[in-house]
Design an enzyme around this catalytic site. Structure first.
Site, PDB file in Angstrom:
ATOM      1  N   LYS A 152      79.017  37.418  47.705  1.00 32.58           N
ATOM      2  CA  LYS A 152      78.869  37.374  46.247  1.00 32.58           C
ATOM      3  C   LYS A 152      80.238  37.240  45.590  1.00 32.58           C
ATOM      4  O   LYS A 152      81.246  37.649  46.153  1.00 32.58           O
ATOM      5  CB  LYS A 152      78.248  38.696  45.746  1.00 32.58           C
ATOM      6  CG  LYS A 152      76.774  38.862  46.040  1.00 32.58           C
ATOM      7  CD  LYS A 152      76.263  40.170  45.432  1.00 32.58           C
ATOM      8  CE  LYS A 152      74.811  40.420  45.785  1.00 32.58           C
ATOM      9  NZ  LYS A 152      73.872  39.460  45.196  1.00 32.58           N
ATOM     10  N   ARG A 198      64.562  40.543  51.250  1.00 30.85           N
ATOM     11  CA  ARG A 198      63.282  40.085  51.804  1.00 30.85           C
ATOM     12  C   ARG A 198      63.261  40.214  53.324  1.00 30.85           C
ATOM     13  O   ARG A 198      62.190  40.371  53.927  1.00 30.85           O
ATOM     14  CB  ARG A 198      63.004  38.649  51.334  1.00 30.85           C
ATOM     15  CG  ARG A 198      64.016  37.646  51.783  1.00 30.85           C
ATOM     16  CD  ARG A 198      63.939  36.351  50.988  1.00 30.85           C
ATOM     17  NE  ARG A 198      64.561  36.465  49.665  1.00 30.85           N
ATOM     18  CZ  ARG A 198      64.606  35.487  48.765  1.00 30.85           C
ATOM     19  NH1 ARG A 198      64.067  34.323  49.034  1.00 30.85           N
ATOM     20  NH2 ARG A 198      65.189  35.675  47.591  1.00 30.85           N
TER      21      ARG A 198
HETATM   22  N1  BES Z   1      70.445  42.428  45.470  1.00 27.89           N
HETATM   23  C1  BES Z   1      70.341  41.093  45.039  1.00 27.89           C
HETATM   24  C2  BES Z   1      69.539  40.907  43.756  1.00 27.89           C
HETATM   25  C3  BES Z   1      70.011  41.590  42.515  1.00 27.89           C
HETATM   26  C4  BES Z   1      70.602  40.870  41.504  1.00 27.89           C
HETATM   27  C5  BES Z   1      69.812  42.947  42.317  1.00 27.89           C
HETATM   28  C6  BES Z   1      71.013  41.481  40.349  1.00 27.89           C
HETATM   29  C7  BES Z   1      70.225  43.570  41.151  1.00 27.89           C
HETATM   30  C8  BES Z   1      70.827  42.844  40.166  1.00 27.89           C
HETATM   31  C9  BES Z   1      69.681  40.225  46.128  1.00 27.89           C
HETATM   32  O1  BES Z   1      69.859  40.655  47.417  1.00 27.89           O
HETATM   33  C10 BES Z   1      70.280  38.855  46.025  1.00 27.89           C
HETATM   34  O2  BES Z   1      71.464  38.754  46.165  1.00 27.89           O
HETATM   35  N2  BES Z   1      69.444  37.863  45.774  1.00 27.89           N
HETATM   36  C11 BES Z   1      69.894  36.523  45.655  1.00 27.89           C
HETATM   37  C12 BES Z   1      68.874  35.629  46.333  1.00 27.89           C
HETATM   38  C13 BES Z   1      69.300  34.198  46.433  1.00 27.89           C
HETATM   39  C14 BES Z   1      70.436  34.078  47.418  1.00 27.89           C
HETATM   40  C15 BES Z   1      68.112  33.392  46.858  1.00 27.89           C
HETATM   41  C16 BES Z   1      69.989  36.176  44.168  1.00 27.89           C
HETATM   42  O3  BES Z   1      69.112  36.591  43.420  1.00 27.89           O
HETATM   43  O4  BES Z   1      70.956  35.546  43.780  1.00 27.89           O
HETATM   44 ZN    ZN Z   2      71.676  39.950  48.310  1.00 29.10          ZN
END
Ligand code: BES
Ligand code: ZN
Ligand code: ZN
Length: 474
Positions: free
Chosen positions: A252, A326
């Protein structure tokens, strides 16, 4: 903070007396006599208009102060809860006497209890000079004792979830969180097992192992069961427990990583809800499954393109290691479905897309069928939590087709990310009645207002308790 039921005639010395005032400058029912002491000129000069969030301290002949709290335009559950939260933060005394339960609506005592306990919540463990809230006791005039006790029990569980969510990842490893969850649920009467890394491997939870591979802190899986006599129904609660989500090798950016200690909110919420359900003796069986791990970037971390094998269901090509929730939930759902529950509900901070869709005050949920969706809608509305149903658009499933495995963990499209995430989870539900709650937005509050304070919210605990009540009644 302690709440007590108090009689209509009581000693107000040294207390802050809380009086609700509407925007038409009328006091709420039950407060007319006290409000008569208020000087309208002072109210006007101070700019107090009865708006929600406004408070104004005035003199009172018997109390230390009379605190006017804005109720907006409506005397209802929400405004009483919000006003009660705003009041405990504004009061400058150790004792508060509130007349807000005297308004004659159903659930008034619960509203006052939730507002006071949750609105007065502070996470002060890391503050050298303690917190700001002064109030230690709230005397609730004409409150309902049983309603107060029940609401306070649920609030204690919400607070437990908030504490876990707010705790920095450095002090909450998978092992530490597992221990603390086990302690809370055991005390409430659940049977708890903690699976360590060896056990997780033996059980063949290949997706959880794959996410954990990049961290030096080993994973855990917490499995808890509550089997009361005469249970009518069996509810499985599955919580995403990512103790820190760096994104893994699909790392990230700094700003998106800032809040990622909250990524174990789902696990915190299901454990807290189970604790409350057991403490309230709600006669349903509950199985809790919480896979707990960091998502980190160590030398052994799962790479984009790797294929993982969860305990049951489709093999997974991992194309983005940041879609890790997931993955661990695939194993969580697999373990939960082995217990053959009547309904499975997973809770997860799953997608940024959900946060984009509904913002940070509303959670999204997906349901396998319309009856189950209605159950969640009713429960959320009774609980006073905001959940909005999202569609499971099965046409999008083909976006998850993988070239080399049964499914891939991200779709090729930028659109509908919360839906494709839900469709991924659906593959692991064994076609049982199932609900997926995506709380990525409202897992934390960015403002302090009413029963919400900045930080972890514990959203979902109250709704899950209502779901349990409904299952027990039907
Ligand atoms: N933990 C994150 C999602 C999240 C975003 C939680 C903001 C709380 C606040 C999750 O694991 C994630 O990073 N999801 C990705 C998925 C994508 C790579 C398909 C996302 O939402 O960007
Ligand atoms: Zn994530
Ligand atoms: Zn995550």
């Amino acid at each position: 903070m302690e709440l007590r039921v108090a009689p209509a005639e009581l000693d107000l010395a040294e207390a802050t007396l809380v009086i609700g005032v509407l925007e038409d400058m009328q006091p709420v029912p039950g407060s007319e006599e006290d409000f008569a002491h208020a000087d309208m000129g002072t109210i006007e000069a101070a700019g107090f208009e009865g708006k929600v969030k406004q408070t104004l301290a005035l003199p009172h002949p018997e109390a230390r102060t009379m605190l006017l709290v804005g109720m907006g335009t409506e005397v209802d559950f929400e405004s009483v809860r919000a006003a009660s939260g705003n009041a405990v933060r504004a009061a400058k005394t150790e004792r508060v006497v509130t007349r807000l339960a005297q308004i004659g609506i159903d659930g008034a005592t619960r509203a006052v209890t939730e507002g006071s306990l949750l609105g007065g919540y502070e996470f002060k463990q890391y503050k050298s000079n303690g917190g700001k809230v002064k109030v230690e006791v709230v005397d609730v005039v004409d409150g309902d004792e049983a309603e107060m006790t029940t609401a306070a029990t649920v609030c204690r569980s919400v607070i437990r979830a908030r504490d876990w969510v707010n705790t920095p990842a450095i002090d909450l490893s998978p092992a530490q969180l597992a221990e603390q969850m086990a302690e809370a649920m055991t005390a409430a009467g659940l049977e708890v097992e903690i699976w360590d890394e060896d056990r997780i491997r033996e059980e063949k939870l290949g997706a959880l192992i794959g996410v954990a591979a990049g961290s030096d802190r080993p994973p855990r899986l917490v499995r808890a069961t509550y089997r009361p006599d005469g249970a009518k129904s069996h509810l499985a609660l599955i919580g995403k427990g990512i103790t820190f989500d760096s994104g893994g090798l699909s790392i990230k950016s700094a700003s998106f990583m800032e809040e990622m200690k909250v990524d174990m909110s789902g696990a915190a919420i299901v454990a807290s809800a189970a604790e409350a359900i057991a403490e309230l003796d709600i006669p349903i069986s509950v199985t809790v499954v919480a896979p707990l791990t960091d998502n980190a970037v160590g030398g052994n971390a799962t790479r984009p393109g790797d294929v993982l094998r969860p305990v049951k269901g489709p093999t997974i090509e991992v194309l983005n290691t940041d879609a890790e929730g997931r993955l661990v939930l695939a194993d969580g759902l697999g373990v939960a479905s082995e217990a053959e529950p009547d309904l499975m509900i997973d809770v997860a901070t799953l997608t940024g897309a959900m946060h984009v869709s509904l913002g940070d005050k509303v959670a999204g949920f997906f349901a396998s069928d319309t009856g189950t969706a209605e159950l969640v809608r009713t429960a959320a509305s009774r609980a006073g939590e905001r959940f909005w149903e999202m569609p499971l658009v099965h046409d999008y499933r083909k976006q998850l087709d993988s070239n080399i495995a049964d499914i891939k963990n991200v779709s090729g499209s930028r659109y509908g990310g919360a839906i494709t995430a839900a469709l991924f989870l659906y593959e692991y539900t064994d076609e049982r009645p199932w609900v997926h709650m995506d709380i990525a937005g409202p897992a934390i509050s960015r403002e302090t207002a009413g029963d919400q304070v900045k930080g972890g919210t514990g959203i979902g605990v109250r709704t899950l308790v209502e779901v349990a009540r409904h299952l027990a009644d039907s």
